[in-house]
Design a protein around this motif. Structure first.
Motif, PDB file in Angstrom:
ATOM      1  N   ALA A 145       0.650  -7.089 -29.011  1.00  0.00           N
ATOM      2  CA  ALA A 145       1.880  -7.044 -28.224  1.00  0.00           C
ATOM      3  C   ALA A 145       3.044  -6.515 -29.054  1.00  0.00           C
ATOM      4  CB  ALA A 145       2.202  -8.426 -27.687  1.00  0.00           C
ATOM      5  N   LEU A 146       3.131  -6.955 -30.296  1.00  0.00           N
ATOM      6  CA  LEU A 146       4.185  -6.456 -31.182  1.00  0.00           C
ATOM      7  C   LEU A 146       4.039  -4.951 -31.385  1.00  0.00           C
ATOM      8  CD1 LEU A 146       6.514  -6.849 -33.181  1.00  0.00           C
ATOM      9  CD2 LEU A 146       4.805  -7.443 -34.931  1.00  0.00           C
ATOM     10  N   ASN A 147       2.801  -4.518 -31.597  1.00  0.00           N
ATOM     11  CA  ASN A 147       2.558  -3.085 -31.768  1.00  0.00           C
ATOM     12  C   ASN A 147       2.925  -2.302 -30.509  1.00  0.00           C
ATOM     13  OD1 ASN A 147       1.245  -0.793 -33.325  1.00  0.00           O
ATOM     14  ND2 ASN A 147       0.002  -0.790 -31.474  1.00  0.00           N
ATOM     15  N   ARG A 148       2.644  -2.874 -29.326  1.00  0.00           N
ATOM     16  CA  ARG A 148       2.979  -2.206 -28.076  1.00  0.00           C
ATOM     17  C   ARG A 148       4.491  -2.007 -27.957  1.00  0.00           C
ATOM     18  NH1 ARG A 148       0.329  -1.774 -23.352  1.00  0.00           N
ATOM     19  NH2 ARG A 148      -1.333  -1.231 -24.811  1.00  0.00           N
ATOM     20  N   ALA A 149       5.264  -3.045 -28.286  1.00  0.00           N
ATOM     21  CA  ALA A 149       6.720  -2.930 -28.215  1.00  0.00           C
ATOM     22  C   ALA A 149       7.232  -1.868 -29.181  1.00  0.00           C
ATOM     23  CB  ALA A 149       7.367  -4.280 -28.522  1.00  0.00           C
ATOM     24  N   LEU A 150       6.624  -1.782 -30.362  1.00  0.00           N
ATOM     25  CA  LEU A 150       7.043  -0.785 -31.344  1.00  0.00           C
ATOM     26  C   LEU A 150       6.645   0.620 -30.905  1.00  0.00           C
ATOM     27  CD1 LEU A 150       6.131  -2.743 -34.594  1.00  0.00           C
ATOM     28  CD2 LEU A 150       8.437  -2.142 -33.813  1.00  0.00           C
ATOM     29  N   VAL A 151       5.456   0.757 -30.313  1.00  0.00           N
ATOM     30  CA  VAL A 151       5.005   2.067 -29.821  1.00  0.00           C
ATOM     31  C   VAL A 151       5.955   2.571 -28.735  1.00  0.00           C
ATOM     32  CG1 VAL A 151       3.215   3.218 -28.466  1.00  0.00           C
ATOM     33  CG2 VAL A 151       2.584   1.841 -30.445  1.00  0.00           C
ATOM     34  N   LEU A 152       6.312   1.703 -27.801  1.00  0.00           N
ATOM     35  CA  LEU A 152       7.228   2.103 -26.737  1.00  0.00           C
ATOM     36  C   LEU A 152       8.597   2.464 -27.307  1.00  0.00           C
ATOM     37  CD1 LEU A 152       6.299  -0.553 -24.022  1.00  0.00           C
ATOM     38  CD2 LEU A 152       5.840   1.903 -23.926  1.00  0.00           C
ATOM     39  N   SER A 153       9.042   1.701 -28.278  1.00  0.00           N
ATOM     40  CA  SER A 153      10.343   1.988 -28.909  1.00  0.00           C
ATOM     41  C   SER A 153      10.333   3.343 -29.605  1.00  0.00           C
ATOM     42  CB  SER A 153      10.687   0.890 -29.912  1.00  0.00           C
ATOM     43  OG  SER A 153      10.810  -0.357 -29.284  1.00  0.00           O
ATOM     44  N   ARG A 154       9.258   3.616 -30.335  1.00  0.00           N
ATOM     45  CA  ARG A 154       9.160   4.900 -31.026  1.00  0.00           C
ATOM     46  C   ARG A 154       9.107   6.050 -30.031  1.00  0.00           C
ATOM     47  NH1 ARG A 154       5.839   1.921 -34.772  1.00  0.00           N
ATOM     48  NH2 ARG A 154       3.951   2.462 -33.619  1.00  0.00           N
ATOM     49  N   HIS A 155       8.373   5.841 -28.939  1.00  0.00           N
ATOM     50  CA  HIS A 155       8.267   6.890 -27.922  1.00  0.00           C
ATOM     51  C   HIS A 155       9.641   7.214 -27.333  1.00  0.00           C
ATOM     52  CE1 HIS A 155       6.570   9.222 -24.603  1.00  0.00           C
ATOM     53  NE2 HIS A 155       7.431   8.578 -23.824  1.00  0.00           N
ATOM     54  N   LEU A 156      10.392   6.186 -26.981  1.00  0.00           N
ATOM     55  CA  LEU A 156      11.710   6.424 -26.391  1.00  0.00           C
ATOM     56  C   LEU A 156      12.660   7.064 -27.395  1.00  0.00           C
ATOM     57  CD1 LEU A 156      12.276   3.206 -24.241  1.00  0.00           C
ATOM     58  CD2 LEU A 156      11.305   5.408 -23.568  1.00  0.00           C
ATOM     59  N   THR A 205       7.963 -19.415 -28.202  1.00  0.00           N
ATOM     60  CA  THR A 205       8.776 -19.414 -29.419  1.00  0.00           C
ATOM     61  C   THR A 205       9.400 -18.038 -29.624  1.00  0.00           C
ATOM     62  OG1 THR A 205       7.105 -18.616 -30.990  1.00  0.00           O
ATOM     63  CG2 THR A 205       7.033 -20.967 -30.389  1.00  0.00           C
ATOM     64  N   PRO A 206      10.440 -17.959 -30.465  1.00  0.00           N
ATOM     65  CA  PRO A 206      11.068 -16.664 -30.729  1.00  0.00           C
ATOM     66  C   PRO A 206      10.367 -15.849 -31.811  1.00  0.00           C
ATOM     67  CG  PRO A 206      12.286 -18.385 -31.848  1.00  0.00           C
ATOM     68  CD  PRO A 206      11.195 -19.077 -31.079  1.00  0.00           C
ATOM     69  N   ALA A 207       9.177 -16.257 -32.213  1.00  0.00           N
ATOM     70  CA  ALA A 207       8.499 -15.613 -33.341  1.00  0.00           C
ATOM     71  C   ALA A 207       8.281 -14.125 -33.120  1.00  0.00           C
ATOM     72  CB  ALA A 207       7.159 -16.301 -33.605  1.00  0.00           C
ATOM     73  N   LEU A 208       7.839 -13.759 -31.916  1.00  0.00           N
ATOM     74  CA  LEU A 208       7.560 -12.346 -31.640  1.00  0.00           C
ATOM     75  C   LEU A 208       8.847 -11.524 -31.662  1.00  0.00           C
ATOM     76  CD1 LEU A 208       4.889 -10.907 -31.113  1.00  0.00           C
ATOM     77  CD2 LEU A 208       5.340 -11.061 -28.671  1.00  0.00           C
ATOM     78  N   ALA A 209       9.891 -12.072 -31.095  1.00  0.00           N
ATOM     79  CA  ALA A 209      11.183 -11.374 -31.099  1.00  0.00           C
ATOM     80  C   ALA A 209      11.682 -11.160 -32.515  1.00  0.00           C
ATOM     81  CB  ALA A 209      12.209 -12.173 -30.293  1.00  0.00           C
ATOM     82  N   GLN A 210      11.511 -12.158 -33.357  1.00  0.00           N
ATOM     83  CA  GLN A 210      11.948 -12.045 -34.750  1.00  0.00           C
ATOM     84  C   GLN A 210      11.136 -11.010 -35.509  1.00  0.00           C
ATOM     85  OE1 GLN A 210      11.499 -16.136 -35.942  1.00  0.00           O
ATOM     86  NE2 GLN A 210      13.378 -16.802 -34.907  1.00  0.00           N
ATOM     87  N   SER A 211       9.806 -10.996 -35.262  1.00  0.00           N
ATOM     88  CA  SER A 211       8.955 -10.010 -35.931  1.00  0.00           C
ATOM     89  C   SER A 211       9.320  -8.600 -35.489  1.00  0.00           C
ATOM     90  CB  SER A 211       7.480 -10.284 -35.605  1.00  0.00           C
ATOM     91  OG  SER A 211       7.066 -11.525 -36.122  1.00  0.00           O
ATOM     92  N   PHE A 212       9.623  -8.436 -34.196  1.00  0.00           N
ATOM     93  CA  PHE A 212       9.996  -7.116 -33.695  1.00  0.00           C
ATOM     94  C   PHE A 212      11.312  -6.653 -34.322  1.00  0.00           C
ATOM     95  CE2 PHE A 212      12.453  -4.484 -30.778  1.00  0.00           C
ATOM     96  CZ  PHE A 212      11.589  -3.429 -30.581  1.00  0.00           C
ATOM     97  N   ALA A 213      12.280  -7.543 -34.389  1.00  0.00           N
ATOM     98  CA  ALA A 213      13.580  -7.177 -34.965  1.00  0.00           C
ATOM     99  C   ALA A 213      13.429  -6.725 -36.409  1.00  0.00           C
ATOM    100  CB  ALA A 213      14.541  -8.357 -34.856  1.00  0.00           C
ATOM    101  N   MET A 214      12.594  -7.423 -37.150  1.00  0.00           N
ATOM    102  CA  MET A 214      12.367  -7.054 -38.553  1.00  0.00           C
ATOM    103  C   MET A 214      11.662  -5.702 -38.663  1.00  0.00           C
ATOM    104  SD  MET A 214      10.275  -9.137 -41.505  1.00  0.00           S
ATOM    105  CE  MET A 214      11.408 -10.521 -41.381  1.00  0.00           C
ATOM    106  N   ALA A 215      10.599  -5.514 -37.865  1.00  0.00           N
ATOM    107  CA  ALA A 215       9.851  -4.253 -37.901  1.00  0.00           C
ATOM    108  C   ALA A 215      10.728  -3.082 -37.459  1.00  0.00           C
ATOM    109  CB  ALA A 215       8.608  -4.350 -37.031  1.00  0.00           C
ATOM    110  N   LYS A 216      11.524  -3.287 -36.440  1.00  0.00           N
ATOM    111  CA  LYS A 216      12.408  -2.237 -35.930  1.00  0.00           C
ATOM    112  C   LYS A 216      13.415  -1.816 -37.000  1.00  0.00           C
ATOM    113  CE  LYS A 216      15.414  -1.294 -31.917  1.00  0.00           C
ATOM    114  NZ  LYS A 216      16.731  -1.166 -32.543  1.00  0.00           N
ATOM    115  N   ARG A 217      13.919  -2.785 -37.699  1.00  0.00           N
ATOM    116  CA  ARG A 217      14.881  -2.487 -38.758  1.00  0.00           C
ATOM    117  C   ARG A 217      14.208  -1.745 -39.919  1.00  0.00           C
ATOM    118  NH1 ARG A 217      16.486  -7.136 -39.175  1.00  0.00           N
ATOM    119  NH2 ARG A 217      15.322  -7.883 -40.995  1.00  0.00           N
ATOM    120  N   LEU A 218      13.024  -2.227 -40.322  1.00  0.00           N
ATOM    121  CA  LEU A 218      12.318  -1.605 -41.445  1.00  0.00           C
ATOM    122  C   LEU A 218      11.890  -0.174 -41.117  1.00  0.00           C
ATOM    123  CD1 LEU A 218      10.084  -4.581 -42.646  1.00  0.00           C
ATOM    124  CD2 LEU A 218      12.081  -3.626 -43.801  1.00  0.00           C
ATOM    125  N   GLN A 219      11.540   0.077 -39.859  1.00  0.00           N
ATOM    126  CA  GLN A 219      11.108   1.406 -39.455  1.00  0.00           C
ATOM    127  C   GLN A 219      12.271   2.314 -39.073  1.00  0.00           C
ATOM    128  OE1 GLN A 219       7.933   1.265 -36.524  1.00  0.00           O
ATOM    129  NE2 GLN A 219       6.897  -0.419 -37.575  1.00  0.00           N
TER     130      GLN A 219
END
Length: 341
Positions: free
Chosen positions: A193-204, A221-235
């Motif tokens: 799911a995290l990868n899917r959110a990142l793939v869609l973000s990169r596509h857009l 829990t907010p764990a997935l949201a936190q992981s996405f925010a970190m990955a989005k920032r790093l990428q």
């Protein structure tokens, strides 16, 4: 440092876990035994090859209902990002190792007689049964979520046809369009799911910088949201993303697929593309075989042996409590290897 892709890691992981499971029960196998493996995904195909490698005279049959599973179809680059990893083994390679490949579906399992009833009307005998059931979508009581809506709002969660449909919808997205990714409360694969959110973000970000993505994350829990925010920032992704958590009202109450509307606890959303991921349970064959408990998953011991049917070995994601993150998967492999020893 060499970086493994998700596909490379997953295939290697399945191969390792399959070998570990084979080692755990190998001493119970004899050359006269007929071993049947249901499911020719990465886990099932690699288990078949591992069994042949460990027991060259063993009779091994691999049963798969989808003939495209072992085919080498032309790659669709746009849909590839939404497609589950495929087995590395081809039909020719499996047959070259003396593995019988049966294209059929199982409608019943007779454990007492050691026989499978197949959709074609045939029977198949087994002495040892391995199952790589994968997962299947669990129905949800959401207003408007019928078969037509699920077609219009593809999950693209291991289904190549849905992956192509989602890719086509994204290709037709307006310049300032809106994409919604819905994640259920009982999410089976958080890392996917995290990868899917990142793939869609990169596509857009690459193709529709004026478009925006809303993630409806109903996990508790907010764990997935936190992981996405970190990955989005790093990428360094600069896509417009609104992540709505369960506490903020991400739970979906109704959908209108034709109008592109979603009713949530936080209010109504309208979208041009909706990637609607349902909750999942163990694949249908696991339920048919009586390997699923009230949770919808297959309880197994550390060596992948079913706790409901000791003569069955369950491989892959259908196992109850299976770690579905990369780190958790590594730990499960270690446990299986230790059990072998």
């Amino acid at each position: 440092m060499t970086r493994l892709t998700r596909r490379q890691f997953t295939l290697g992981l399945f191969a390792t876990s399959a070998v570990a499971a084979v080692g755990g029960v190998g001493l119970a196998l004899s050359p006269a035994d007929r071993t049947v493996i249901i499911g020719a995904g990465p886990a099932g195909a690699q288990a078949a090859l591992a069994l042949r490698a460990a027991h060259p005279t063993l009779r091994v049959a691999l049963l798969e209902r989808d003939p495209t599973r072992l085919a080498r179809e032309a790659s669709d680059a746009a849909a590839a990002a939404f497609t589950a990893p495929r087995t590395e083994a081809t039909l020719a390679q499996l047959k070259a190792q003396g593995i019988e490949v049966m294209l059929d579906d199982v409608v019943d399992v007779d454990w007492t007689a050691g026989r499978l009833s197949l959709f074609s009307g045939r029977d198949a005998a087994f002495d040892r049964l391995y199952l790589a059931p994968g997962t299947s979508a669990r129905p949800e009581a959401i207003e408007g979520l019928d078969a037509e809506a699920r077609y219009t709002m593809p999950a693209a969660w291991g289904n190549p046809r849905e992956a192509r449909r989602l890719a086509a919808q994204l290709a037709a997205l307006p310049e300032a369009g809106h994409v919604v990714l819905r994640l259920p409360a009982d999410l089976s694969h958080p890392q996917v799911a995290l990868n899917r959110a990142l793939v869609l973000s990169r596509h857009l970000a690459a193709t529709r910088p004026a478009a925006r993505l809303t993630v409806l994350d109903a996990t508790p829990t907010p764990a997935l949201a936190q992981s996405f925010a970190m990955a989005k920032r790093l990428q360094g992704l600069d896509a417009q993303v609104a992540w709505v958590t369960a506490a903020q009202g991400a739970t979906v109450r109704a959908v209108d697929a034709h109008a592109g509307r979603i009713e949530t606890d936080a209010g109504r959303l309208t979208a041009d593309v909706i990637n609607f991921v349902p909750p999942h349970v163990a694949g249908t064959i696991a339920r048919t075989a009586g390997l699923v408990d009230a949770s919808g998953w297959c309880p197994c011991d550390a060596r992948s042996r079913s706790m409901l049917r000791s003569e069955a070995i369950v491989l892959g994601d259908a196992r109850k409590g299976a770690a579905r993150t990369l780190d958790g998967a590594r730990l499960s492999v270690t446990a299986a290897t230790d059990a072998k020893a």
